[in-house]
Design an enzyme around this catalytic site. Structure first.
Site, PDB file in Angstrom:
ATOM      1  CG  ASN A 144     -18.809  11.803  19.768  1.00 46.14           C
ATOM      2  OD1 ASN A 144     -19.016  12.672  20.603  1.00 46.14           O
ATOM      3  ND2 ASN A 144     -17.908  11.916  18.815  1.00 46.14           N
ATOM      4  N   GLY A 145     -22.046  12.824  20.740  1.00 49.16           N
ATOM      5  CA  GLY A 145     -22.852  13.944  20.260  1.00 49.16           C
ATOM      6  C   GLY A 145     -23.956  14.254  21.260  1.00 49.16           C
ATOM      7  CD  GLU A 189      -6.890  33.874  28.111  1.00 48.44           C
ATOM      8  OE1 GLU A 189      -6.790  34.145  29.312  1.00 48.44           O
ATOM      9  OE2 GLU A 189      -6.694  32.720  27.677  1.00 48.44           O
ATOM     10  CE  LYS A 220      -3.731  30.666  27.211  1.00 49.48           C
ATOM     11  NZ  LYS A 220      -4.926  30.688  27.949  1.00 49.48           N
ATOM     12  CD  GLU A 243      -1.521  29.781  30.529  1.00 47.86           C
ATOM     13  OE1 GLU A 243      -2.083  29.091  31.360  1.00 47.86           O
ATOM     14  OE2 GLU A 243      -2.077  30.129  29.459  1.00 47.86           O
ATOM     15  CE  LYS A 302      -7.105  21.978  30.276  1.00 54.27           C
ATOM     16  NZ  LYS A 302      -7.008  23.316  29.638  1.00 54.27           N
TER      17      LYS A 302
HETATM   18  C1  G6P Z   1      -4.962  26.461  35.614  1.00 62.63           C
HETATM   19  C2  G6P Z   1      -4.905  26.233  34.112  1.00 62.63           C
HETATM   20  C3  G6P Z   1      -5.523  27.419  33.385  1.00 62.63           C
HETATM   21  C4  G6P Z   1      -6.942  27.648  33.876  1.00 62.63           C
HETATM   22  C5  G6P Z   1      -6.995  27.806  35.391  1.00 62.63           C
HETATM   23  C6  G6P Z   1      -8.424  27.747  35.905  1.00 62.63           C
HETATM   24  O1  G6P Z   1      -4.153  27.518  35.941  1.00 62.63           O
HETATM   25  O2  G6P Z   1      -3.567  26.065  33.701  1.00 62.63           O
HETATM   26  O3  G6P Z   1      -5.540  27.162  31.997  1.00 62.63           O
HETATM   27  O4  G6P Z   1      -7.455  28.808  33.280  1.00 62.63           O
HETATM   28  O5  G6P Z   1      -6.308  26.721  36.034  1.00 62.63           O
HETATM   29  O6  G6P Z   1      -8.921  26.473  35.643  1.00 62.63           O
HETATM   30  P1  G6P Z   1     -10.445  26.128  35.537  1.00 62.63           P
HETATM   31  O7  G6P Z   1     -10.484  24.667  35.244  1.00 62.63           O
HETATM   32  O8  G6P Z   1     -11.055  26.466  36.864  1.00 62.63           O
HETATM   33  O9  G6P Z   1     -11.020  26.963  34.448  1.00 62.63           O
END
Ligand code: G6P
Length: 611
Positions: free
Chosen positions: A103-104, A484, A488, A491, A606
């Site tokens: 790992n690394g 941003e 956050k 979200e 995600k």
């Molecule tokens: C989704 C995630 C965000 C992310 C965006 C873009 O909306 O919930 O956290 O910023 O997608 O994703 P990416 O993998 O392209 O940075």
């Protein structure tokens, strides 16, 4: 990031290795593998995909595997080479039957690979790890501990490793520098892992290796040495976490863990990429020759969500320092509005996952239009990384929490390095470049100073729980931070939040300000601060409570706002990072106090792989 598990003792190794890997899968899950010692040889099995694919390869009737009492295992998060079975660990070294997991990042892997190739070693993978396996083999003269110590002395970079050789049954050698290794010591043997979550089921007695420690393990017997100082003694500590907490490194949520990982993840992003003597950034993956750099007409940055917000910082920095036209654009809009793009434009697609559908579509559109297209991606081997073929990996490690934190700060760090590189190919002097390098290198330390205020930020959060709406304002480099910060908060806490340019507030949103609508104002000391403080006064005159992000020791700003969080003094282009971290913690604590599902907020994903 990757997860390592190893076992030697009197119990069957296989079930311990597999269940350990499952606990560590959050560290990476693009491929997995095991090596176990049998009477005749070391058997290696590996597979692309998750640990369950690997389990499928282990036949129930294979008694030699089932009876083995010693083995090593790995779940991978690709850094060098895409996630394929060949690149999965363990890697075998030379003819001595050495197997090794890592790992690394071995930074001097290219030079070592050339040397070993010249000595007749055959490489089967693209990984930096296989280099280490062969290097250990080349130095092996009947004592694996000696060979590993000699090999690690030649290595630059970071490692957590476990390795074994057929000639020394029941013996494991493990070592660490930068990547964690913990030993779970029990009566029936020793379990080695990247973190305590994989050992907690078996023992609560853990020895955490220090950097440059190398340990030889035979059952429950340990011989620990330091690469610099001979034999050392490391005392076991009692693990008092639950198994679930251990997986999150003791943090309540992945999001908090990832927020706290940022000094390290940014260091990983910067490692080996800044040249302090020449005042420049290397970023060789961009694959731009000096002529292409000098002739660059425009940089077009595309991304979604948090990645797009990071892109805006890039736009400002590239124009500011390099004098190159730069624009950020929503990836979702790019292909539908028929943008003007040509071969002297560099398109930078920013994506943590490398799989976001709209960003990928923008990459394809820009490629069809003949632009130079690069990826700024965290996930190695992802579609955007593969299709762009050039770019910069973030090396921020896996981000599990849906709300992105450490990817943003690594993206900003790379974009600042790009701005430096483009600037140095034009009018920026060496001295100015050296100063910029210093400023970028200071970023992890700035973040540490914000993290130290976690408890104080949690206290501030208590005052901002009950509102249903909030505005974030900033100007210049702090405008993307406002965007941003608002993203956050909405979200993860479900509080309606909007990010606005501080001056733009008067063009509409100010109509919404009243007692229970707070404003979070980025008032960092630097150009524009006075004007933002003026906007703060306008908000307060409408009964809004104002929380200011202010520079340490700025008594004027502190006296103006109602509550404040401080960030260390630094230029505004780097203040972006610690200021964003302050807002990440604020959102986290508001969401936690409200009892929200922080790591998996409702309705979100995600990685958004549909339009
Ligand atoms: C989704 C995630 C965000 C992310 C965006 C873009 O909306 O919930 O956290 O910023 O997608 O994703 P990416 O993998 O392209 O940075």
């Amino acid at each position: 990031m990757c997860g390592i598990v190893a076992y030697t003792g009197i119990r069957p190794a296989l079930p311990i290795l597999i269940s350990g890997l499952k606990r560590l899968e959050y560290r990476g899950y693009d491929s997995a593998g095991i090596a176990v010692e049998t009477k005749d040889r070391i058997v290696i099995r590996k597979s692309k995909g998750k640990v369950k694919e690997l389990s499928g390869l282990l036949g129930e009737d294979e008694t030699d595997l089932a009876e083995s009492n010693c083995g090593i295992a790995h779940t991978r998060w690709a850094t060098h080479g895409p996630p394929t079975t060949e690149n999965a660990h363990p890697h075998a070294g030379g003819k001595n039957g050495i197997a090794l997991v890592h790992n690394g990042i071995i930074e001097n892997h290219r030079a070592l690979r050339d040397k070993l190739t010249a000595a007749g070693y055959l490489f089967l993978s693209e990984t930096d790890t296989e280099v280490l396996a062969h290097l250990v083999d080349s130095l092996y003269q009947g004592d694996l501990l000696d060979a590993v110590i000699a090999a690690l002395k030649e290595v630059e970079g970071t490692f957590g490793i476990a390795c074994m050789v057929h000639a020394e049954p029941g013996t494991l050698i493990v070592a660490r520098r930068g990547s964690p290794i913990v030993l779970g010591v029990g009566e029936n043997g020793t379990i080695v892992a990247s973190d305590a979550s994989a050992i907690i089921k078996h023992t609560r007695q853990a020895i955490y290796l220090d950097d440059n420690d190398v340990a030889q393990i035979k059952g429950s017997e340990l011989d620990i040495r330091s690469l610099d100082a001979g034999s050392v003694s490391r005392q076991p500590a009692e693990i008092d976490w639950s198994a679930d907490a251990a997986e999150k490194g003791g943090y309540e949520h992945y999001m908090l863990k990832e927020i706290f990982e940022q000094p390290e993840s940014i260091r990983n992003t910067l490692r080996g990429r800044l040249d302090s003597n020449r005042g420049n950034a290397l970023l060789s993956g961009l694959n731009l020759n000096p002529r292409e750099l000098a002739e660059l007409h425009r940089v077009l940055i595309v991304g979604c969500g948090t990645s797009m917000n990071a892109g805006l910082v890039g736009e400002y920095a590239i124009e500011d320092f390099a004098g190159v036209l730069a624009e950020v654009e929503q990836a979702a809009e790019f292909r539908y509005r028929n943008p003007i793009v040509n071969s002297s434009d560099l398109v930078v697609a920013i994506s943590q996952s490398g799989e976001t559908a709209d960003t990928l579509a923008a990459v394809r559109e820009a490629t069809d239009k003949g632009a130079l297209v690069s990826g700024l991606v965290n996930t190695v081997g992802s579609t955007i990384a593969r299709e762009t073929g050039r770019g910069v990996y973030l090396h921020a490690g896996p981000e599990i929490s849906v709300a992105s934190t450490k990817a943003f700060t690594s993206q900003v760090s790379v974009l600042l390095m790009m701005a430096l590189k483009f600037a140095r190919s034009r009018r920026m002097s060496r001295d100015a470049g050296c100063q910029f390098v210093k400023e970028i290198k200071a970023i992890p330390g700035l973040v540490e100073r914000v993290l130290e205020q976690n408890d104080a930020i949690a206290k501030v959060a208590e005052r901002y729980l009950d509102q249903t709406s909030a505005f974030f304002i900033g100007r210049g480099y702090m405008y993307p931070v406002a965007l941003e910060g608002a993203l956050k908060l909405k979200e993860i806490s479900y509080i309606h939040a909007e990010g606005y340019h501080a001056a733009e507030l008067k063009h509409g949103p100010i109509a919404l300000l009243e007692k229970d609508v707070p404003v979070i104002a980025l008032c960092n000391d630097g150009p524009g601060k006075d004007k933002t403080l003026g906007n703060v006064a306008e908000c307060q005159a409408r009964d809004s409570r104002v929380l200011g992000i202010v520079t340490e020791g700025d008594s004027e700003a502190i006296a103006t706002v109602d509550d404040h969080i401080t960030v260390p003094a630094c230029p505004l282009h780097t203040a972006v990072v610690p200021s964003t971290v302050a807002l990440q913690l604020l959102s986290y604590h508001i969401a936690r106090l409200k009892g929200c599902s922080i790591d998996q907020p409702r309705n979100l994903a995600k990685s958004v792989t549909v339009e």
